[in-house]
Design a protein around this motif. Structure first.
Motif, PDB file in Angstrom:
ATOM      1  N   ALA A  44      36.757  38.989  16.838  1.00  0.00           N
ATOM      2  CA  ALA A  44      35.827  38.177  16.877  1.00  0.00           C
ATOM      3  C   ALA A  44      35.035  38.234  18.415  1.00  0.00           C
ATOM      4  CB  ALA A  44      36.106  36.725  16.648  1.00  0.00           C
ATOM      5  N   VAL A  45      35.239  38.487  19.381  1.00  0.00           N
ATOM      6  CA  VAL A  45      34.300  38.842  20.705  1.00  0.00           C
ATOM      7  C   VAL A  45      35.384  38.871  21.155  1.00  0.00           C
ATOM      8  CG1 VAL A  45      35.570  36.565  21.692  1.00  0.00           C
ATOM      9  CG2 VAL A  45      33.723  37.419  22.657  1.00  0.00           C
ATOM     10  N   ILE A  46      34.881  40.255  22.876  1.00  0.00           N
ATOM     11  CA  ILE A  46      35.624  40.540  23.995  1.00  0.00           C
ATOM     12  C   ILE A  46      35.560  40.068  25.075  1.00  0.00           C
ATOM     13  CG2 ILE A  46      35.605  42.754  24.454  1.00  0.00           C
ATOM     14  CD1 ILE A  46      34.515  44.641  21.748  1.00  0.00           C
ATOM     15  N   LEU A  47      36.225  39.825  25.955  1.00  0.00           N
ATOM     16  CA  LEU A  47      36.322  39.132  27.824  1.00  0.00           C
ATOM     17  C   LEU A  47      36.100  40.410  27.948  1.00  0.00           C
ATOM     18  CD1 LEU A  47      35.811  36.700  25.750  1.00  0.00           C
ATOM     19  CD2 LEU A  47      36.701  35.258  27.752  1.00  0.00           C
ATOM     20  N   LEU A  48      35.543  41.755  28.717  1.00  0.00           N
ATOM     21  CA  LEU A  48      35.538  42.421  29.680  1.00  0.00           C
ATOM     22  C   LEU A  48      34.592  42.499  31.124  1.00  0.00           C
ATOM     23  CD1 LEU A  48      35.933  45.906  29.160  1.00  0.00           C
ATOM     24  CD2 LEU A  48      33.318  45.400  28.240  1.00  0.00           C
ATOM     25  N   ASP A  49      35.589  42.554  31.496  1.00  0.00           N
ATOM     26  CA  ASP A  49      35.704  43.176  33.411  1.00  0.00           C
ATOM     27  C   ASP A  49      35.189  43.597  33.357  1.00  0.00           C
ATOM     28  OD1 ASP A  49      36.366  41.701  35.662  1.00  0.00           O
ATOM     29  OD2 ASP A  49      37.958  43.896  36.118  1.00  0.00           O
ATOM     30  N   PRO A  70      30.711  40.997  19.269  1.00  0.00           N
ATOM     31  CA  PRO A  70      29.983  40.791  21.198  1.00  0.00           C
ATOM     32  C   PRO A  70      31.229  41.069  22.112  1.00  0.00           C
ATOM     33  CG  PRO A  70      30.430  38.620  19.283  1.00  0.00           C
ATOM     34  CD  PRO A  70      30.951  39.975  18.890  1.00  0.00           C
ATOM     35  N   ILE A  71      30.565  41.100  23.443  1.00  0.00           N
ATOM     36  CA  ILE A  71      31.250  41.327  24.045  1.00  0.00           C
ATOM     37  C   ILE A  71      30.197  40.443  25.218  1.00  0.00           C
ATOM     38  CG2 ILE A  71      31.357  42.965  25.979  1.00  0.00           C
ATOM     39  CD1 ILE A  71      30.909  45.384  24.589  1.00  0.00           C
ATOM     40  N   ILE A  72      31.405  39.648  25.990  1.00  0.00           N
ATOM     41  CA  ILE A  72      30.969  38.715  27.298  1.00  0.00           C
ATOM     42  C   ILE A  72      31.777  39.684  28.226  1.00  0.00           C
ATOM     43  CG2 ILE A  72      31.759  36.912  28.184  1.00  0.00           C
ATOM     44  CD1 ILE A  72      31.926  35.198  25.729  1.00  0.00           C
ATOM     45  N   PHE A  73      30.780  40.376  29.451  1.00  0.00           N
ATOM     46  CA  PHE A  73      31.120  40.256  30.097  1.00  0.00           C
ATOM     47  C   PHE A  73      32.300  40.030  31.412  1.00  0.00           C
ATOM     48  CE2 PHE A  73      28.553  44.870  29.939  1.00  0.00           C
ATOM     49  CZ  PHE A  73      29.729  45.249  29.995  1.00  0.00           C
ATOM     50  N   LEU A  74      32.894  39.802  32.362  1.00  0.00           N
ATOM     51  CA  LEU A  74      33.610  38.888  33.613  1.00  0.00           C
ATOM     52  C   LEU A  74      33.347  39.848  34.522  1.00  0.00           C
ATOM     53  CD1 LEU A  74      36.382  37.395  31.367  1.00  0.00           C
ATOM     54  CD2 LEU A  74      34.145  36.325  31.592  1.00  0.00           C
ATOM     55  N   THR A  75      32.968  39.093  35.695  1.00  0.00           N
ATOM     56  CA  THR A  75      32.452  39.615  37.168  1.00  0.00           C
ATOM     57  C   THR A  75      32.699  39.060  37.851  1.00  0.00           C
ATOM     58  OG1 THR A  75      31.147  41.884  38.916  1.00  0.00           O
ATOM     59  CG2 THR A  75      29.950  39.813  36.867  1.00  0.00           C
ATOM     60  N   ALA A  76      33.211  39.993  39.310  1.00  0.00           N
ATOM     61  CA  ALA A  76      33.811  38.596  40.569  1.00  0.00           C
ATOM     62  C   ALA A  76      32.452  39.092  41.474  1.00  0.00           C
ATOM     63  CB  ALA A  76      35.275  39.071  40.786  1.00  0.00           C
ATOM     64  N   ILE A  77      31.466  39.924  40.811  1.00  0.00           N
ATOM     65  CA  ILE A  77      30.744  40.321  42.075  1.00  0.00           C
ATOM     66  C   ILE A  77      29.399  40.101  41.470  1.00  0.00           C
ATOM     67  CG2 ILE A  77      31.788  42.140  42.994  1.00  0.00           C
ATOM     68  CD1 ILE A  77      30.315  44.480  42.102  1.00  0.00           C
ATOM     69  N   ASN A  78      28.596  39.863  42.351  1.00  0.00           N
ATOM     70  CA  ASN A  78      27.274  39.820  42.014  1.00  0.00           C
ATOM     71  C   ASN A  78      26.593  40.254  42.268  1.00  0.00           C
ATOM     72  OD1 ASN A  78      24.331  38.650  40.934  1.00  0.00           O
ATOM     73  ND2 ASN A  78      24.756  36.277  41.276  1.00  0.00           N
ATOM     74  N   HIS A  79      25.248  41.548  42.065  1.00  0.00           N
ATOM     75  CA  HIS A  79      24.759  42.726  42.360  1.00  0.00           C
ATOM     76  C   HIS A  79      23.177  42.119  42.807  1.00  0.00           C
ATOM     77  CE1 HIS A  79      27.718  44.505  44.796  1.00  0.00           C
ATOM     78  NE2 HIS A  79      28.158  45.218  43.165  1.00  0.00           N
ATOM     79  N   GLY A  80      23.371  41.217  41.996  1.00  0.00           N
ATOM     80  CA  GLY A  80      21.185  40.769  41.638  1.00  0.00           C
ATOM     81  C   GLY A  80      21.013  40.974  40.237  1.00  0.00           C
ATOM     82  N   PRO A  81      19.606  40.656  39.967  1.00  0.00           N
ATOM     83  CA  PRO A  81      19.526  41.074  38.404  1.00  0.00           C
ATOM     84  C   PRO A  81      19.315  42.276  38.303  1.00  0.00           C
ATOM     85  CG  PRO A  81      17.745  39.650  39.640  1.00  0.00           C
ATOM     86  CD  PRO A  81      18.838  40.380  41.222  1.00  0.00           C
TER      87      PRO A  81
END
Length: 232
Positions: free
Chosen positions: A50-55, A80-91
């Protein structure tokens, strides 16, 4: 009877997978683990999700590369893919996630309630899609067994009456889902104007438009029966 939806969790860290399972267990769906992009692609060969949670940050094949492979496959490109990330490099980094095909992009640490709510939207859409496909297939069987009986100005046979009644029920159920999707789209627009809201609303609209088109084609007088809507 519709089975539980499968949710694919992709992360190279076991503790992160465990945390995701704890958050999503309340949805009472089937959670499938994958510790790498390669393992995720292998799981997608045999199961529907139904959905993928992807690091995003993973050794070897990262989240962006994995998503690119998923979107190139006809069988999986609409999941549908929901990206998960521990970093934030901006827009720019966020835009890369959307360009790779993500419907949402969430930075860690994330709010468990928000993540669960987002995932539940796609689970519900998937379940409704499965129900409609099964009911459409049932209707096709009923029409075939009834010899293609159609309502007329003179009268309607029993098979025709059952078909018309089922069509009405399917249309009503789809209308309810369309109403829910419209409300969700408005809520997303009210809460945020970022790419996640736009992508999610567009995904829901595309799915429901396809389902409505398939159902409309089943109406008497169309001349032919369509194939059941795609499960993806």
């Amino acid at each position: 009877m519709v089975q539980k939806a499968k949710i694919l969790l992709v992360d190279d860290r076991p503790e992160n997978l465990l945390a995701l399972e704890a958050i999503l267990s309340a949805l009472d769906q089937t959670l499938v683990r994958a510790s790498s992009g390669e393992e995720a692609l292998k799981a997608l060969l045999t199961d529907d999700f139904a959905v993928i949670l992807l690091d995003v940050q993973m050794p070897g094949m990262d989240g962006f590369e994995t998503a690119a492979h998923i979107k190139r496959r006809e069988r999986t490109r609409d999941i549908p893919i929901i990206f998960l990330t521990a970093i934030n490099h901006g827009p720019h980094h966020t835009f890369r996630g959307y360009a790779a095909g993500a419907v949402d992009y969430i930075s860690k640490p994330f709010d468990p309630w928000v993540l669960r709510a987002k995932v539940s939207v796609f689970v519900e859409l998937y379940m409704k899609n499965c129900q409609l496909r099964e009911q459409a297939a049932l209707l096709r069987l009923q029409l075939d067994s009834g010899g293609g009986v159609q309502p007329s100005a003179v009268g309607v046979g029993s098979a025709g009456r059952e078909s018309v009644g089922l069509l009405a029920e399917l249309s009503a159920r789809l209308a309810a889902v369309e109403e829910q999707a419209e409300a969700l789209s408005k809520q997303l627009d009210d809460e945020s104007s970022d790419g996640a809201a736009v992508a999610t609303a567009a995904h829901l609209e595309r799915k429901l438009t396809g389902l409505r088109r398939a159902l409309d084609a089943l109406e008497p007088g169309t001349g032919s029966l369509p194939a059941p809507p795609s499960q993806n």
